[in-house]
Scaffold this active site. Structure first.
Site, short mmCIF file in Angstrom:
data_model
loop_
_atom_site.label_atom_id
_atom_site.label_comp_id
_atom_site.label_asym_id
_atom_site.label_seq_id
_atom_site.Cartn_x
_atom_site.Cartn_y
_atom_site.Cartn_z
N ASP A 154 8.28 1.58 -4.92
CA ASP A 154 7.77 2.75 -4.20
C ASP A 154 6.48 2.43 -3.45
O ASP A 154 6.05 3.19 -2.59
CB ASP A 154 7.47 3.86 -5.22
CG ASP A 154 6.99 5.15 -4.58
OD1 ASP A 154 7.63 5.59 -3.59
OD2 ASP A 154 5.98 5.73 -5.04
N ARG A 156 1.29 0.53 -7.98
CA ARG A 156 0.51 0.10 -6.84
C ARG A 156 1.08 -1.17 -6.25
O ARG A 156 1.48 -2.09 -6.99
CB ARG A 156 -0.95 -0.18 -7.25
CG ARG A 156 -1.80 1.08 -7.35
CD ARG A 156 -1.97 1.72 -5.97
NE ARG A 156 -2.72 2.96 -5.99
CZ ARG A 156 -2.18 4.19 -6.05
NH1 ARG A 156 -0.88 4.34 -6.14
NH2 ARG A 156 -2.94 5.25 -6.00
N HIS A 211 6.19 5.30 -0.82
CA HIS A 211 5.12 5.86 -1.66
C HIS A 211 5.34 7.36 -1.92
O HIS A 211 4.51 8.20 -1.56
CB HIS A 211 3.74 5.62 -1.02
CG HIS A 211 2.62 5.63 -2.01
ND1 HIS A 211 1.53 4.81 -1.93
CD2 HIS A 211 2.40 6.37 -3.13
CE1 HIS A 211 0.70 5.04 -2.93
NE2 HIS A 211 1.21 6.00 -3.68
N GLU A 257 0.33 -0.74 3.22
CA GLU A 257 1.02 0.50 3.56
C GLU A 257 0.35 1.12 4.77
O GLU A 257 -0.88 0.98 4.90
CB GLU A 257 0.96 1.48 2.37
CG GLU A 257 1.76 1.00 1.18
CD GLU A 257 1.72 1.98 0.00
OE1 GLU A 257 1.19 3.10 0.15
OE2 GLU A 257 2.21 1.62 -1.08
P1 NAD Z 1 -3.55 5.69 -16.59
O1 NAD Z 1 -4.97 5.34 -16.30
O2 NAD Z 1 -3.26 6.88 -17.41
O3 NAD Z 1 -2.84 4.43 -17.28
C1 NAD Z 1 -3.05 3.11 -16.90
C2 NAD Z 1 -2.79 2.24 -18.12
O4 NAD Z 1 -2.83 0.88 -17.70
C3 NAD Z 1 -3.85 2.39 -19.22
O5 NAD Z 1 -3.27 2.70 -20.46
C4 NAD Z 1 -4.54 1.03 -19.25
O6 NAD Z 1 -4.96 0.67 -20.55
C5 NAD Z 1 -3.43 0.12 -18.74
N1 NAD Z 1 -3.92 -1.14 -18.24
C6 NAD Z 1 -5.02 -1.38 -17.48
N2 NAD Z 1 -5.14 -2.69 -17.24
C7 NAD Z 1 -4.10 -3.30 -17.87
C8 NAD Z 1 -3.68 -4.64 -17.99
N3 NAD Z 1 -4.37 -5.63 -17.43
N4 NAD Z 1 -2.56 -4.89 -18.69
C9 NAD Z 1 -1.85 -3.91 -19.26
N5 NAD Z 1 -2.20 -2.61 -19.20
C10 NAD Z 1 -3.32 -2.31 -18.49
O7 NAD Z 1 -2.85 5.79 -15.16
P2 NAD Z 1 -1.55 6.62 -14.77
O8 NAD Z 1 -1.94 8.00 -14.38
O9 NAD Z 1 -0.53 6.42 -15.80
O10 NAD Z 1 -1.14 5.85 -13.42
C11 NAD Z 1 -0.57 4.57 -13.49
C12 NAD Z 1 -0.44 3.95 -12.10
O11 NAD Z 1 0.42 4.75 -11.30
C13 NAD Z 1 -1.76 3.87 -11.33
O12 NAD Z 1 -1.78 2.66 -10.60
C14 NAD Z 1 -1.64 5.01 -10.34
O13 NAD Z 1 -2.45 4.82 -9.20
C15 NAD Z 1 -0.17 4.98 -10.03
N6 NAD Z 1 0.39 6.21 -9.46
C16 NAD Z 1 1.25 6.07 -8.43
C17 NAD Z 1 1.83 7.20 -7.89
C18 NAD Z 1 2.77 7.07 -6.73
O14 NAD Z 1 2.77 7.94 -5.89
N7 NAD Z 1 3.57 6.05 -6.68
C19 NAD Z 1 1.56 8.45 -8.42
C20 NAD Z 1 0.69 8.56 -9.49
C21 NAD Z 1 0.12 7.41 -10.01
C1 MLT Z 2 -1.80 8.58 -6.75
O1 MLT Z 2 -2.54 7.63 -7.01
O2 MLT Z 2 -1.99 9.71 -7.24
C2 MLT Z 2 -0.65 8.35 -5.86
O3 MLT Z 2 -0.69 7.18 -5.20
C3 MLT Z 2 -0.18 9.51 -5.10
C4 MLT Z 2 -0.81 9.86 -3.80
O4 MLT Z 2 -1.70 9.25 -3.26
O5 MLT Z 2 -0.34 10.85 -3.29
#
Ligand code: NAD
Ligand code: MLT
Length: 529
Positions: free
Chosen positions: A258, A234, A281, A263
Site C-alpha cells: 500500500d 511505510r 496509500h 509517493e
Molecule cells: P504503533 O506505534 O502503535 O506500533 C508500532 C510498533 O512497532 C510498536 O509496537 C513498536 O514497538 C514496533 N517497533 C518499532 N521499531 C521496531 C523494530 N525495529 N522492530 C520491530 N518492531 C518495532 O503504530 P501503528 O499505529 O500500529 O502504525 C504502524 C505503522 O502503520 C506506522 O508506520 C504507521 O505510520 C502506519 N500506518 C499506515 C497507514 C496507511 O495508510 N497505510 C495507516 C495508519 C498507519
Molecule cells: C497514517 O500514518 O496515518 C497514514 O499514512 C494515513 C494517512 O496519512 O492518511
C-alpha cells in the site's frame, strides 16, 4: 484570530469543526502544488497535514508564525520533529483514528495474496474468461503469520489472522512479552526466527533508521519459498529492489503493498508482476476513519492553539505520565514558581532542582518541564513553550535535577524548587495547593508565609525591627500605589523579615530605590506574574 491551513484532504466534518470555532479562520490548500504550499504559510498559526505533505526544515523556514502542526493520521515520519521542536512548534497526531481501517486494509491485501481475487475479477469482467483452474488459492487457516511490530495495527492484524485459524509469531523487541502471549501469539527474540518460519509476513513498525530496509536481499533469501509479503505501514521498510528480485526468482508467492518509498508512485517496476497487489496509500481511507481522524485533529489543533491542552502531542516530553487533577494544579504552580524565581534572581541561572513531595512525585518530569518554561519565559527572546523549553535549557547550559524530598512537612503535596544562580547563591521556595485553584507559595528561604503568585509583587527583606513596614506603606501611598495584599514571614534566628507586597499598579524602579533607603532594608525585588 488564528489561521489554520489544511494542507491535505481531510473529511469535511473536521473542517466544519474548525469553521464553527470562534477566533479561527480556515484556509484549504490541499490542491495547491506542494512546492508552492510552504510559501503561502507565512502567517499560518497551525497547519493540518496527512502523509502527502513533507514538512521538512526548508518547509518550516517559510512558516514564521507556526505554532501547531496537526497530523491527521499516525505516522509523523513526514515531519522534521527536531526542527519543529527547536522552533517551539507543537506536533500533534491522531494515533488511533485509523487503526481499524489500516488493519482491514492489511487483511484485504493478505487475502488477495492468498486467493488472487483482483486478477480473477479482472479477467472475468473485462476479458470474459471463466477460468476456475488458473486462480487456485491457498488458505490462511493453518498458516504462520509473522508480524513485525506489534503496536496498535499489528495487534489488530494478529487478532484477525488468528480468527482465521492462523498461528501468529511476532517480532517486536520494544513490547513486553505478555502483550503477544495474552492474545495467543508467540513472540520471538530474533527477526531471523520470524523470517525463517513465517508463511506470510506483514510489517507494522514506524519508519525509523532501524526499520528502514529492514527486509532486504539477505532476509528474503532466508524466507520460506513461496512466502507472502505485505506492507501497509511505510514505503522503504521492505527494500523495493530486493522485492523485485524475490518476485522475479519466484521466491515470493505474492506481494501486497500500500505504501512506496517515493509517493505518489503511479508507475513502479513492481507493477509488472501479476502477483503484486498495489493500492495508492489507501490504508486509512475509510469514511469512518477519515471522520474520526479529521474531527479529532481539528479539536486537538484548536485546543493547542488556545492553550487548553496538547492531546497526542508527539514532541512534548510528558507522554508517559498520568496527571491527576492535583497534579495539573501543581503544573500551573510550578510554571509560576519558575517565573517568579527567574524574575527575582535576575541572574545567570546555573541549576534548577525540584523536590516534589506526595502524589505529585509521579509527575516529576512534567513539573520540571513546567518549571523550566516559567524560568525561561523571562530570560529568552523567543517564544517559550513546553516543546522548545528542554532544548533552550540545554542550549543555555542550565542543569536540571529532580531530587527526592527528604524533610518532614505538614503538606500532603509540596513542590520545592531550588535555584542556583551567580556564584553558588541559592534561593528556595515551596509551593502547595490547598483546594482547587488555591495554589500558593508557602515559604521562601526559610520564611514561612502564604501568598498567591499573581499580579504585581514586591519582595522586600529587612531587619526585623519596628516601624519599617509602616515606612514602606507610606512611600507606596505617596506614589499613589495601592496595596492589594501583604504577607510577612519572620526568621527569629536571623532577626530578619520577608514581606510579599501585592500592588494594584506596577511599581517603578525609583520607588524601589526609595524603599531601599529605609534604615534596616536588606533587599528588594519586583516580579510580575
Ligand atoms: P504503533 O506505534 O502503535 O506500533 C508500532 C510498533 O512497532 C510498536 O509496537 C513498536 O514497538 C514496533 N517497533 C518499532 N521499531 C521496531 C523494530 N525495529 N522492530 C520491530 N518492531 C518495532 O503504530 P501503528 O499505529 O500500529 O502504525 C504502524 C505503522 O502503520 C506506522 O508506520 C504507521 O505510520 C502506519 N500506518 C499506515 C497507514 C496507511 O495508510 N497505510 C495507516 C495508519 C498507519
Ligand atoms: C497514517 O500514518 O496515518 C497514514 O499514512 C494515513 C494517512 O496519512 O492518511
Amino acid at each position: 484570530m488564528y489561521k489554520v491551513v489544511v494542507c491535505d484532504n481531510i473529511s469535511e466534518k473536521g473542517i466544519d469543526i474548525l469553521k464553527n470555532e470562534k477566533d479561527i479562520v480556515v484556509e484549504i490548500k490541499s490542491d495547491l502544488d506542494k512546492k508552492e504550499l510552504p510559501k503561502q504559510l507565512g502567517d499560518a498559526d497551525a497547519i493540518i497535514t496527512r502523509s502527502s505533505t513533507t514538512v521538512d526544515k526548508e518547509f518550516l523556514s517559510y512558516c514564521k508564525n507556526l505554532k501547531v502542526i496537526g497530523r491527521a493520521g499516525v505516522g509523523v515520519d513526514n515531519i522534521d520533529l527536531d526542527e519543529a521542536s527547536k522552533k517551539g512548534i507543537v506536533v500533534l497526531n491522531m494515533p488511533t483514528g485509523n487503526t481499524l481501517a489500516a488493519t482491514e486494509h492489511t487483511m484485504t491485501h493478505m487475502l488477495n495474496c492468498l486467493r488472487f481475487m483482483p486478477n480473477a475479477n479482472y479477467e472475468l469482467k473485462y476479458k470474459h474468461i471463466w477460468d476456475r483452474k488458473k486462480w487456485m488459492g491457498i488458505e490462511l487457516f493453518g498458516k504462520t503469520v509473522g508480524i513485525i511490530g506489534m503496536g496498535r495495527i499489528g495487534t489488530q492484524v494478529a487478532i484477525r489472522a488468528m480468527s482465521f485459524g492462523a498461528k501468529v509469531i511476532v517480532y517486536d523487541p520494544y513490547i513486553p512479552k505478555e502483550k503477544a502471549t495474552r492474545i495467543g501469539a508467540k513472540i520471538v527474540d530474533k527477526l531471523d526466527e520470524l523470517i525463517e518460519n513465517a508463511d506470510i509476513i506483514t510489517i507494522h513498525t514506524p519508519k525509523t533508521d532501524e526499520t528502514y530496509n529492514m527486509i532486504s536481499y539477505d532476509e528474503i533469501k532466508k524466507m520460506k519459498n513461496g512466502v507472502i509479503l505485505i506492507n501497509c505501514a511505510r514505503g522503504g521498510l521492505y527494500n523495493e529492489d530486493a522485492l523485485y528480485d524475490g518476485l522475479k526468482s519466484g521466491k515470493i508467492r505474492a506481494l501486497g503493498i500500500d505504501v512506496f518509498e517515493n509517493e505518489p508512485q503511479p508507475n513502479h517496476p513492481l507493477f509488472e508482476f501479476d502477483n503484486v497487489f498495489v493500492t495508492p496509500h489507501l490504508g486509512a481511507n475509510t469514511f469512518e476513519s477519515q471522520i474520526r481522524v479529521a474531527e479529532g485533529i481539528a479539536r486537538s489543533v484548536i485546543d493547542a492553539l488556545k492553550g487548553r491542552g496538547y492531546e497526542n502531542a508527539v514532541n512534548i516530553k510528558m507522554e508517559d505520565e498520568e496527571i491527576s487533577e492535583i497534579g495539573r494544579q501543581f503544573l500551573g504552580l510550578a510554571e509560576r514558581m519558575g517565573s517568579f524565581l527567574s524574575q527575582y534572581t535576575k541572574s545567570f541561572i546555573k541549576c534548577i532542582a525540584i523536590y516534589p513531595h506526595g502524589e505529585i512525585e509521579k509527575n516529576a518530569n512534567s513539573l520540571m518541564l513546567f518549571t523550566t518554561v516559567g524560568v525561561l519565559k523571562n530570560i529568552v527572546d523567543e517564544h517559550v513553550n513546553y516543546v522548545n523549553a528542554p532544548y533552550l535549557i540545554e542550549e543555555r547550559g542550565i542543569k536540571t535535577q529532580i531530587k527526592p524530598f527528604e524533610r518532614s512537612t505538614e503538606f500532603k503535596n509540596l513542590l520545592v524548587i531550588d535555584i542556583e544562580y551567580d556564584d553558588d547563591k541559592h534561593i528556595e521556595i515551596g509551593g502547595a495547593v490547598f483546594e482547587p485553584n488555591k495554589a500558593r507559595i508557602v515559604f521562601m528561604d526559610g520564611f514561612d508565609m502564604e501568598i498567591e503568585l499573581s499580579g504585581n509583587i514586591i519582595v522586600f527583606k529587612n531587619h526585623d525591627k519596628p516601624g519599617i513596614i509602616g515606612k514602606v506603606g507610606e512611600i507606596l501611598g505617596r506614589h499613589n500605589i495601592n496595596i492589594a495584599d501583604f504577607r510577612l514571614g519572620r526568621r527569629k534566628d536571623l532577626g530578619e523579615a520577608l514581606s510579599f507586597i501585592k500592588t494594584d499598579q506596577e511599581v517603578d524602579e525609583n520607588i524601589l530605590k526609595e524603599i531601599m533607603q529605609i534604615d534596616g532594608a536588606i533587599s528588594i525585588a519586583k516580579v510580575k506574574l
